[in-house]
Design a protein around this motif. Sequence first.
Motif, short mmCIF file in Angstrom:
data_model
loop_
_atom_site.label_atom_id
_atom_site.label_comp_id
_atom_site.label_asym_id
_atom_site.label_seq_id
_atom_site.Cartn_x
_atom_site.Cartn_y
_atom_site.Cartn_z
N MET A 55 35.09 1.23 41.85
CA MET A 55 36.52 1.47 41.76
C MET A 55 37.00 1.90 43.13
N VAL A 56 38.19 1.46 43.53
CA VAL A 56 38.67 1.82 44.86
C VAL A 56 40.17 1.59 44.97
N SER A 57 40.82 2.45 45.74
CA SER A 57 42.21 2.26 46.16
C SER A 57 42.19 1.92 47.65
N VAL A 58 42.89 0.85 48.03
CA VAL A 58 42.85 0.36 49.41
C VAL A 58 44.27 0.24 49.95
N LEU A 59 44.55 0.93 51.04
CA LEU A 59 45.83 0.82 51.72
C LEU A 59 45.79 -0.38 52.66
N VAL A 60 46.78 -1.28 52.55
CA VAL A 60 46.89 -2.47 53.40
C VAL A 60 48.17 -2.35 54.21
N ARG A 61 48.04 -2.36 55.53
CA ARG A 61 49.20 -2.15 56.39
C ARG A 61 49.72 -3.44 57.03
N GLU A 62 48.92 -4.50 57.02
CA GLU A 62 49.29 -5.73 57.72
C GLU A 62 49.15 -6.92 56.78
N GLY A 63 49.58 -8.09 57.26
CA GLY A 63 49.37 -9.32 56.52
C GLY A 63 48.02 -9.94 56.86
N ASP A 68 38.90 -16.64 50.24
CA ASP A 68 38.52 -16.20 48.91
C ASP A 68 38.53 -14.68 48.90
N MET A 69 38.70 -14.10 47.71
CA MET A 69 38.62 -12.65 47.56
C MET A 69 38.00 -12.31 46.21
N LEU A 70 36.90 -11.58 46.25
CA LEU A 70 36.25 -11.10 45.04
C LEU A 70 36.62 -9.63 44.86
N LEU A 71 37.32 -9.32 43.76
CA LEU A 71 37.83 -7.98 43.52
C LEU A 71 36.81 -7.14 42.76
N PRO A 72 36.87 -5.81 42.92
CA PRO A 72 36.00 -4.94 42.12
C PRO A 72 36.51 -4.87 40.68
N ARG A 73 35.75 -4.19 39.83
CA ARG A 73 36.11 -4.15 38.41
C ARG A 73 37.38 -3.36 38.19
N ASP A 74 37.71 -2.42 39.06
CA ASP A 74 38.89 -1.60 38.88
C ASP A 74 39.36 -1.17 40.27
N GLY A 75 40.64 -1.32 40.53
CA GLY A 75 41.09 -0.96 41.86
C GLY A 75 42.58 -1.15 42.03
N GLU A 76 43.02 -0.92 43.26
CA GLU A 76 44.43 -1.00 43.56
C GLU A 76 44.60 -1.27 45.05
N PHE A 77 45.54 -2.15 45.37
CA PHE A 77 46.00 -2.34 46.73
C PHE A 77 47.34 -1.63 46.87
N VAL A 78 47.47 -0.77 47.87
CA VAL A 78 48.74 -0.14 48.20
C VAL A 78 49.26 -0.85 49.45
N LEU A 79 50.35 -1.60 49.30
CA LEU A 79 50.84 -2.47 50.38
C LEU A 79 51.96 -1.79 51.14
N ASP A 80 51.76 -1.67 52.43
CA ASP A 80 52.82 -1.16 53.29
C ASP A 80 53.89 -2.23 53.45
N SER A 81 55.04 -1.84 53.98
CA SER A 81 56.11 -2.80 54.19
C SER A 81 55.64 -3.94 55.09
N GLY A 82 55.77 -5.19 54.62
CA GLY A 82 55.35 -6.35 55.38
C GLY A 82 53.90 -6.73 55.19
N ALA A 83 53.12 -5.93 54.46
CA ALA A 83 51.71 -6.23 54.24
C ALA A 83 51.55 -7.18 53.06
N GLY A 84 50.45 -7.89 53.02
CA GLY A 84 50.17 -8.79 51.92
C GLY A 84 49.01 -9.71 52.24
N PHE A 85 48.74 -10.65 51.33
CA PHE A 85 47.63 -11.59 51.49
C PHE A 85 48.14 -13.00 51.28
N GLY A 86 47.62 -13.93 52.10
CA GLY A 86 47.93 -15.34 51.97
C GLY A 86 46.67 -16.16 51.99
N ALA A 87 46.76 -17.39 51.49
CA ALA A 87 45.60 -18.27 51.45
C ALA A 87 45.43 -18.99 52.78
N ALA A 88 44.19 -19.19 53.18
CA ALA A 88 43.87 -19.90 54.42
C ALA A 88 42.56 -20.63 54.24
#
Length: 455
Positions: A55-63, A68-88
């Motif tokens: 389980m984990v909480s992760v702060l994301v500040r950038e894009g 691919d992304m394999l997520l844990p069984r329980d968790g949270e992303f805290v997204l700062d303004s302008g942060a996020g994820f895109g496919a590549a």
Amino acid sequence: MGALGRALLWLQLCAMTRAAYKLWVPNTNFEVATNWSQNRTPCAGAAVVFPADKMVSVLVREGHSVSDMLLPRDGEFVLDSGAGFGAADAGRDPDCGAAAPALFLDPDRFSWHDPRLWRSGGAARGLFSVDAERVPCRHDDVVFPPDASFRVGLGPGVGPVRVRSVWALGQTFTRDEDLAAFLASPAGRLRFHGPGALSVGAEACPDPSGCVCGNAEVQPWICAALLRPLGGRCPPAACRDALRPEGQCCDLCGAIVSLTHGPTFDIERYRTRLLRGFLPQYQGLQMAVSKVPRQNAGAEADTEIQVVLAETGPDGTGGAGRLARALLADVAEHGEGLGVLSAAVRESGAPVGDGSAAGLEGSGMRAGLAGGVAAGLLLLLLALLAGALLLRGARSFRWSRRDEAAPAPFVAPLGFSNPVFDVAGSVEPPSAPQVENSSVSRSYFVNPLFAEAEA
């Protein structure tokens, strides 16, 4: 009053009392290189893997662009303004080595009892704390930075970790009922884990002569965490007849001055006297001043003031012994006015080998170096201001399995045998009311990787 206002009021109250505070250092931020297996953040097109059973909480500040992304069984992303994820596409960055996934390191590796993971607020240059007192004591306030995500293991569950207050996620907890509700909430379970319990409500130290830290029972666990990088063994001291002060994990070179005191003794005034009037005259020394149980005392409550003078210079010049004798002379002349009744000194022997003051990094002789550069109250206020403003508009996304995984069995640290720690207990957590946090909104979703297994 908003979260920032409550934090500022809380810090002002700390400054008005004798309360000390400890600041939690590590975090689980996405952009921190040391949280990743390759000691760098994932580059464009990389595959990102989180430990599946954590389980984990992760702060994301950038894009970030990931393949691919394999997520844990329980968790949270805290997204700062302008942060996020895109496919590549994988291999978008040829220098990235996209074939090797970026592995997020075990978020459960951070222990409350590890002295390396705390900083003391307001520490003066030249001061350090013995190892047991580098971890929050029962009269301390505990601060978790608002500009970072974190996860803390509460230890073996020998007894509750008790402190004066806890400041986390813009909230100050001074009552056990409020803290228990937070720890049982989704936000609390993501940030605190393990069989140990956390308790608040102790007053600030009411005694001008100081208070015993209260970590003696858990010192074996503190030392085990501190020495784990060294294989569980203390490095050899660089002197003969090395000393081990009360609350210290390993031997050190220098001197220990033990003071008995009367009702008029003031530990803060005496510490300031030593810092300003004595320590600057001796190079290569670090000093720790605290109240400890008196060794070989007949009464359990009997205490003394321990002044540790640790040699940190490269050649062990003997400055600790000279300063200790100067303190004895000062007691003989001014002891009555200081409230000191008697003093005794123990000194280590001459340096061995080349006299190099090798020691445990971040502990003992070198502990004061970290304390000397620790943030003071003003810097912490500025950090809290910046963090609250940073996360005011943050968003978060949370995923969770519907069933709770069984906790992993706790393994006692090697090298410490204490029957006290054979006692185990469990407490049913109270129901979790809604935890307010005006600066962060959360969206919850079930991890689709586990939906089929649950069905």
